[in-house]
Scaffold this motif. Structure first.
Motif, PDB file in Angstrom:
ATOM      1  N   VAL A   1       0.841  -1.196   0.000  1.00 53.70           N
ATOM      2  CA  VAL A   1       0.000   0.000   0.000  1.00 53.70           C
ATOM      3  C   VAL A   1       0.872   1.240   0.000  1.00 53.70           C
ATOM      4  N   LYS A   2       0.545   2.175  -0.870  1.00 48.94           N
ATOM      5  CA  LYS A   2       1.269   3.449  -0.884  1.00 48.94           C
ATOM      6  C   LYS A   2       0.266   4.560  -0.642  1.00 48.94           C
ATOM      7  N   ILE A   3       0.605   5.451   0.261  1.00 51.33           N
ATOM      8  CA  ILE A   3      -0.267   6.594   0.527  1.00 51.33           C
ATOM      9  C   ILE A   3       0.536   7.860   0.314  1.00 51.33           C
ATOM     10  N   SER A   4       0.003   8.756  -0.480  1.00 57.10           N
ATOM     11  CA  SER A   4       0.703  10.029  -0.641  1.00 57.10           C
ATOM     12  C   SER A   4      -0.134  11.150  -0.049  1.00 57.10           C
TER      13      SER A   4
ATOM     14  N   ARG B   1      -5.754  16.778   0.155  1.00 55.62           N
ATOM     15  CA  ARG B   1      -6.120  15.639  -0.672  1.00 55.62           C
ATOM     16  C   ARG B   1      -5.013  14.601  -0.614  1.00 55.62           C
ATOM     17  N   ALA B   2      -5.422  13.374  -0.436  1.00 51.36           N
ATOM     18  CA  ALA B   2      -4.446  12.295  -0.368  1.00 51.36           C
ATOM     19  C   ALA B   2      -4.819  11.235  -1.390  1.00 51.36           C
ATOM     20  N   ARG B   3      -3.886  10.357  -1.672  1.00 49.33           N
ATOM     21  CA  ARG B   3      -4.148   9.276  -2.605  1.00 49.33           C
ATOM     22  C   ARG B   3      -3.569   7.988  -2.031  1.00 49.33           C
ATOM     23  N   ALA B   4      -4.351   6.927  -2.114  1.00 46.17           N
ATOM     24  CA  ALA B   4      -3.893   5.644  -1.605  1.00 46.17           C
ATOM     25  C   ALA B   4      -3.969   4.621  -2.720  1.00 46.17           C
ATOM     26  N   LEU B   5      -2.939   3.806  -2.811  1.00 50.42           N
ATOM     27  CA  LEU B   5      -2.876   2.805  -3.875  1.00 50.42           C
ATOM     28  C   LEU B   5      -2.507   1.459  -3.280  1.00 50.42           C
ATOM     29  N   VAL B   6      -3.088   0.392  -3.796  1.00 48.13           N
ATOM     30  CA  VAL B   6      -2.694  -0.942  -3.361  1.00 48.13           C
ATOM     31  C   VAL B   6      -2.298  -1.749  -4.597  1.00 48.13           C
ATOM     32  N   ILE B   7      -1.221  -2.506  -4.469  1.00 46.51           N
ATOM     33  CA  ILE B   7      -0.816  -3.387  -5.568  1.00 46.51           C
ATOM     34  C   ILE B   7      -1.691  -4.626  -5.484  1.00 46.51           C
TER      35      ILE B   7
ATOM     36  N   ASN C   1      -4.452  -2.587  -9.691  1.00 44.77           N
ATOM     37  CA  ASN C   1      -3.793  -1.710  -8.716  1.00 44.77           C
ATOM     38  C   ASN C   1      -4.677  -0.513  -8.383  1.00 44.77           C
ATOM     39  N   PRO C   2      -5.807  -0.766  -7.712  1.00 45.27           N
ATOM     40  CA  PRO C   2      -6.768   0.302  -7.453  1.00 45.27           C
ATOM     41  C   PRO C   2      -6.144   1.453  -6.662  1.00 45.27           C
TER      42      PRO C   2
ATOM     43  N   PHE D   1      -5.120  -5.249   3.619  1.00 46.97           N
ATOM     44  CA  PHE D   1      -3.864  -4.558   3.346  1.00 46.97           C
ATOM     45  C   PHE D   1      -3.965  -3.169   3.936  1.00 46.97           C
ATOM     46  N   GLU D   2      -2.947  -2.814   4.730  1.00 41.94           N
ATOM     47  CA  GLU D   2      -3.046  -1.575   5.455  1.00 41.94           C
ATOM     48  C   GLU D   2      -1.853  -0.683   5.161  1.00 41.94           C
ATOM     49  N   GLY D   3      -2.107   0.577   5.047  1.00 42.07           N
ATOM     50  CA  GLY D   3      -1.022   1.534   4.873  1.00 42.07           C
ATOM     51  C   GLY D   3      -1.297   2.738   5.731  1.00 42.07           C
TER      52      GLY D   3
END
Lengths: 162, 109
Positions: free
Chosen positions: B7-10, B22-28, B73-74, B100-102
């Motif tokens: 998980v990536k969070i920006s 505003r943030a963005r979260a992505l999971v592989i 990869n939503p 899956f946690e980030g």
């Protein structure tokens, strides 16, 4: 090509709907990982009916900004963002944003539940679009009022059976 | 290849207290789609992200219900009102029961 797909789907829709309804009754999740979490395959009008019943849906072009590319090179990954004008206070906020794609076999792409703590009614994601057609965003306010906008997207390479 | 479930969070680097960020979260994740035979779904052990929960300072501020019509990869963009320094946590649940946690630290100026 697109025409053939629609026709085929039309033919099997009746039979498939009956079989599908019998196979997985709604609300009762069977083994995890199967199709229980999916909405039924249906035309977009039926999805709107299922989600909102006969509640009136107002034109949302004044309050909703739906950002999508005009031409999507890859239907499997289409960047989309929705922003709804709202103060997002406990008295007045956007409760949910629905994103629907008219040409997808299961038109509901996602439902975003929001709270006043979000500060802004903004969501973004990467959609899968099966074919060229409209994408709709429906905003549900805290008092149940519904607003909708739609935008056409040309899909070059289909995202396949989304 | 990236690992499944990463998980990536920006989050924006500098945020003013009280403002909206505003943030963005992505999971592989393959977010596997559904195959069809004769117009009917083929029942297989499909694996896709079905629920996403956004948690800030220990309370859930947003929840997304998703299905296979979100791309591989939503990734999800969302807004949140920055009140206190703390953790922004995004949890993805998939149909195989995986979680899956980030997390990202929010440090308002």
């Amino acid at each position: 090509m697109a025409l053939r797909g629609v026709t085929r789907r039309e033919v099997f829709r009746g039979a498939a709907a009956a079989a599908v309804a019998a196979a997985w009754p709604h609300g009762r999740a069977r083994a995890q990982g199967f199709l229980a979490n999916l909405a039924p395959e249906e035309p977009v009008e039926k999805t709107l009916q299922r989600l909102f019943g006969s509640r009136p849906i107002k034109d949302g072009s004044q309050v909703i900004t739906l950002d999508l590319p005009l031409i999507a090179e890859d239907g499997g990954n289409v960047a989309m963002s929705v922003e709804v004008k709202s103060p997002m206070t406990p008295q007045s906020y956007v409760k949910a944003i629905y994103v629907l794609s008219d040409k997808n076999p299961r038109p509901l792409n996602a439902k975003f539940n929001l709270t006043p703590a979000c500060g802004q009614a903004y969501v973004a994601t990467n959609l899968r679009l099966a074919d060229t057609g409209d994408v709709r965003a429906v905003a549900e306010m805290q008092d149940g009022a519904l607003f909708m906008v739609k935008r056409g997207v040309r899909v070059v390479v289909a995202g396949c059976a989304a | 290849m990236s690992t499944l479930g990463q998980v990536k969070i920006s989050v924006p680097g500098s945020i003013a207290r009280g403002s909206v960020a505003r943030a963005r979260a992505l999971v592989i994740h393959p977010n596997e789609r559904v195959e069809r035979k004769d117009g009917k779904s083929v029942e297989r052990n499909y694996r896709f992200v079905s629920r996403v929960v956004v948690n800030y300072l220990g309370s859930d501020i947003a929840e997304f219900a998703t299905a296979t019509s979100i791309g591989e990869n939503p990734s999800f963009g969302f807004a949140f009102r920055v009140t206190e320094p703390g953790t922004l946590k995004v949890t993805f649940f998939d149909t195989h029961g995986a979680r899956f946690e980030g997390a990202a630290e929010v440090k308002p100026a």
